[in-house]
Design a protein around this motif. Structure first.
Motif, PDB file in Angstrom:
ATOM      1  N   PRO A  67       9.842 -11.789   4.239  1.00  5.98           N
ATOM      2  CA  PRO A  67      10.524 -11.335   3.024  1.00  5.98           C
ATOM      3  C   PRO A  67       9.658 -10.419   2.168  1.00  5.98           C
ATOM      4  O   PRO A  67       8.443 -10.581   2.097  1.00  5.98           O
ATOM      5  N   VAL A  68      10.314  -9.461   1.537  1.00 10.11           N
ATOM      6  CA  VAL A  68       9.633  -8.564   0.615  1.00 10.11           C
ATOM      7  C   VAL A  68      10.407  -8.513  -0.699  1.00 10.11           C
ATOM      8  O   VAL A  68      11.619  -8.733  -0.744  1.00 10.11           O
ATOM      9  N   ARG A  69       9.686  -8.212  -1.756  1.00 10.16           N
ATOM     10  CA  ARG A  69      10.287  -7.888  -3.051  1.00 10.16           C
ATOM     11  C   ARG A  69      10.195  -6.372  -3.198  1.00 10.16           C
ATOM     12  O   ARG A  69       9.129  -5.795  -2.968  1.00 10.16           O
ATOM     13  N   VAL A  70      11.294  -5.734  -3.606  1.00 10.40           N
ATOM     14  CA  VAL A  70      11.331  -4.277  -3.614  1.00 10.40           C
ATOM     15  C   VAL A  70      11.670  -3.762  -5.008  1.00 10.40           C
ATOM     16  O   VAL A  70      12.581  -4.276  -5.665  1.00 10.40           O
ATOM     17  N   GLY A  71      10.936  -2.743  -5.452  1.00 12.29           N
ATOM     18  CA  GLY A  71      11.252  -2.007  -6.666  1.00 12.29           C
ATOM     19  C   GLY A  71      11.402  -0.543  -6.334  1.00 12.29           C
ATOM     20  O   GLY A  71      10.612   0.001  -5.559  1.00 12.29           O
ATOM     21  N   VAL A  72      12.433   0.110  -6.870  1.00 16.06           N
ATOM     22  CA  VAL A  72      12.657   1.533  -6.622  1.00 16.06           C
ATOM     23  C   VAL A  72      13.057   2.213  -7.920  1.00 16.06           C
ATOM     24  O   VAL A  72      13.872   1.674  -8.685  1.00 16.06           O
ATOM     25  N   VAL A  73      12.453   3.375  -8.212  1.00 11.77           N
ATOM     26  CA  VAL A  73      12.663   4.070  -9.486  1.00 11.77           C
ATOM     27  C   VAL A  73      12.728   5.569  -9.222  1.00 11.77           C
ATOM     28  O   VAL A  73      11.958   6.108  -8.413  1.00 11.77           O
ATOM     29  N   TRP A  74      13.645   6.261  -9.918  1.00  7.57           N
ATOM     30  CA  TRP A  74      13.719   7.713  -9.870  1.00  7.57           C
ATOM     31  C   TRP A  74      12.922   8.290 -11.030  1.00  7.57           C
ATOM     32  O   TRP A  74      13.044   7.836 -12.165  1.00  7.57           O
ATOM     33  N   GLY A  75      12.076   9.280 -10.743  1.00  6.67           N
ATOM     34  CA  GLY A  75      11.295   9.895 -11.813  1.00  6.67           C
ATOM     35  C   GLY A  75      10.458  11.039 -11.285  1.00  6.67           C
ATOM     36  O   GLY A  75      10.500  11.372 -10.093  1.00  6.67           O
ATOM     37  N   ARG A  76       9.695  11.621 -12.161  1.00  2.52           N
ATOM     38  CA  ARG A  76       8.843  12.750 -11.786  1.00  2.52           C
ATOM     39  C   ARG A  76       7.456  12.229 -11.423  1.00  2.52           C
ATOM     40  O   ARG A  76       6.916  11.334 -12.072  1.00  2.52           O
ATOM     41  N   VAL A  77       6.894  12.809 -10.368  1.00  2.00           N
ATOM     42  CA  VAL A  77       5.598  12.356  -9.868  1.00  2.00           C
ATOM     43  C   VAL A  77       4.699  13.555  -9.578  1.00  2.00           C
ATOM     44  O   VAL A  77       5.162  14.689  -9.435  1.00  2.00           O
ATOM     45  N   LEU A  78       3.426  13.268  -9.474  1.00  2.00           N
ATOM     46  CA  LEU A  78       2.429  14.229  -9.012  1.00  2.00           C
ATOM     47  C   LEU A  78       1.997  13.803  -7.618  1.00  2.00           C
ATOM     48  O   LEU A  78       1.646  12.640  -7.392  1.00  2.00           O
ATOM     49  N   SER A  79       2.044  14.724  -6.668  1.00  2.00           N
ATOM     50  CA  SER A  79       1.618  14.439  -5.297  1.00  2.00           C
ATOM     51  C   SER A  79       0.253  15.066  -5.064  1.00  2.00           C
ATOM     52  O   SER A  79       0.104  16.290  -5.071  1.00  2.00           O
ATOM     53  N   ARG A  80      -0.757  14.224  -4.893  1.00  2.00           N
ATOM     54  CA  ARG A  80      -2.120  14.683  -4.641  1.00  2.00           C
ATOM     55  C   ARG A  80      -2.846  13.678  -3.754  1.00  2.00           C
ATOM     56  O   ARG A  80      -2.598  12.476  -3.824  1.00  2.00           O
ATOM     57  N   PHE A  81      -3.790  14.194  -2.942  1.00  2.00           N
ATOM     58  CA  PHE A  81      -4.686  13.356  -2.144  1.00  2.00           C
ATOM     59  C   PHE A  81      -3.916  12.435  -1.188  1.00  2.00           C
ATOM     60  O   PHE A  81      -4.371  11.337  -0.873  1.00  2.00           O
TER      61      PHE A  81
END
Length: 355
Positions: A278-292
């Motif tokens: 089993p897993v607990r899942v959180g999901v959110v829409w938003g702005r992100v920075l993709s680096r590294f």
């Protein structure tokens, strides 16, 4: 031949096979050949994550010099700046170190299992096979890298052709983070309890099954795995509905329960249940920075915190993301009681369910 001499001969043979020749150059020699400052050459080597000897120690091969010369050429031609070169080199070092260790340890485990060897004997056997295996592993690495590079290029082309939020347009706010993405965390329930007392083989198998199952679900549903962290997986998706679909499928597919005590009695992890937990899942829409090779931003933090309060095999989101999903077919949105999220404050999560 003594063991010391034999080990020295084997090390030289491995150098010739894996590095393309003997170590005949120093850092100072490479700096002179490439026309780069010695300190920059030293920095280049250090960011690869490899031992960096003194400037005059003979520790490098002709291929090492060629790699530095190519990097120097890109600097001279203005294709990239020194800071970017170091960032790219650090990415190579970090990824290559993890990849090489992962593959070698997998080979050791395979040899030990198939031939009934103890760990030291298995490692010696892998050392003997590496010169034959290295070209195949190298070809597979290059093929995989080019496929992933092409996939990223194609995704960017589609996003910018379509325009809008997914393409990363920040509108009138120049301070906004560049990419609009669905970000999700899936966190394994009771990882410590489930793995306590497992031997190295069973623990490796447990983690590998979890990672494999999670990656399969994410990619099949249209998302991408950013990273796995032992008992958790971080994923992104280009639109909010895909993100919700990935989250629900992770909760469903990984929603079985492992009876660890029963499996120990059976001599290891039960075959039918391996990799399902089993897993607990959180999901959110938003702005992100993709680096590294990672993503950063407030939505990443919120998604991670939601896994702290979610029930096993459930998916939680924030009210803003829930509003974007109101018209999504096949989804039910259930407001939950207000909770306190560490580092975020008072928060009213919304549960996402399949209709």
């Amino acid at each position: 031949m003594t063991d010391e001499v034999q080990d020295g001969v084997q090390a030289a043979a491995l150098d010739a096979a894996l590095l393309g020749g003997p170590r005949t150059l120093s850092l100072r020699d490479i700096a002179e050949r490439s026309g780069m400052d010695l300190d920059l050459v030293r920095l280049y080597w250090r960011t690869l994550g490899l031992p960096h000897p003194d400037a005059d120690d003979v520790a490098f091969t002709a291929r090492d010099a060629e790699a530095v010369e190519r990097a120097a050429g890109m600097l001279r031609d203005g294709h990239l700046g020194s800071r970017t070169m170091i960032s790219l080199t650090r990415a190579l070092g970090h990824t290559s170190d993890r990849l090489a260790l992962w593959q070698v340890e997998a080979l050791v485990e395979d040899v030990a299992t198939r031939h009934g060897l103890d760990d030291p004997a298995a490692r010696r056997a892998v050392l003997e096979e590496l010169p034959q295996l290295a070209p195949v592993l190298e070809d597979q690495l290059l093929h995989s890298y080019r496929r992933h590079l092409a996939s990223i290029a194609a995704r960017y082309a589609v996003e910018f052709a379509a325009g809008g939020e997914a393409a990363g347009g920040t509108g009138a706010d120049p301070a906004a983070l560049p990419l609009a993405r669905a970000v999700g965390f899936a966190d394994m329930v009771s990882f410590t309890r489930r793995t306590a007392g497992l031997g190295s083989t069973d623990l490796s198998d447990f983690v590998q099954r979890f990672e494999t199952a999670a990656r399969d679900v994410v990619t099949q549903c249209g998302g991408r795995v950013v990273k796995t962290i032992g008992d958790a997986v971080l994923f992104v998706a280009d639109d909010v509905r895909t993100g919700a679909r990935v989250a629900l499928e992770l909760a469903r597919v990984l929603g079985g329960d492992l009876d660890v005590e029963r499996e120990r009695g059976a001599g290891g992890l039960a075959e039918g249940a391996r990799g399902v937990t089993p897993v607990r899942v959180g999901v959110v829409w938003g702005r992100v920075l993709s680096r590294f090779g990672d993503v950063f931003g407030p939505s990443v933090n919120v998604a991670a915190r939601l896994t702290d309060i979610a029930d096993p095999s459930t998916v939680l989101t924030d009210p803003q993301t829930a509003r974007l999903l109101l018209d999504a077919p096949g989804l039910l949105l259930e407001p939950q009681p207000e909770r306190e999220l560490e580092g975020i404050g008072s928060f009213a999560p919304v549960r996402i369910r399949t209709a």
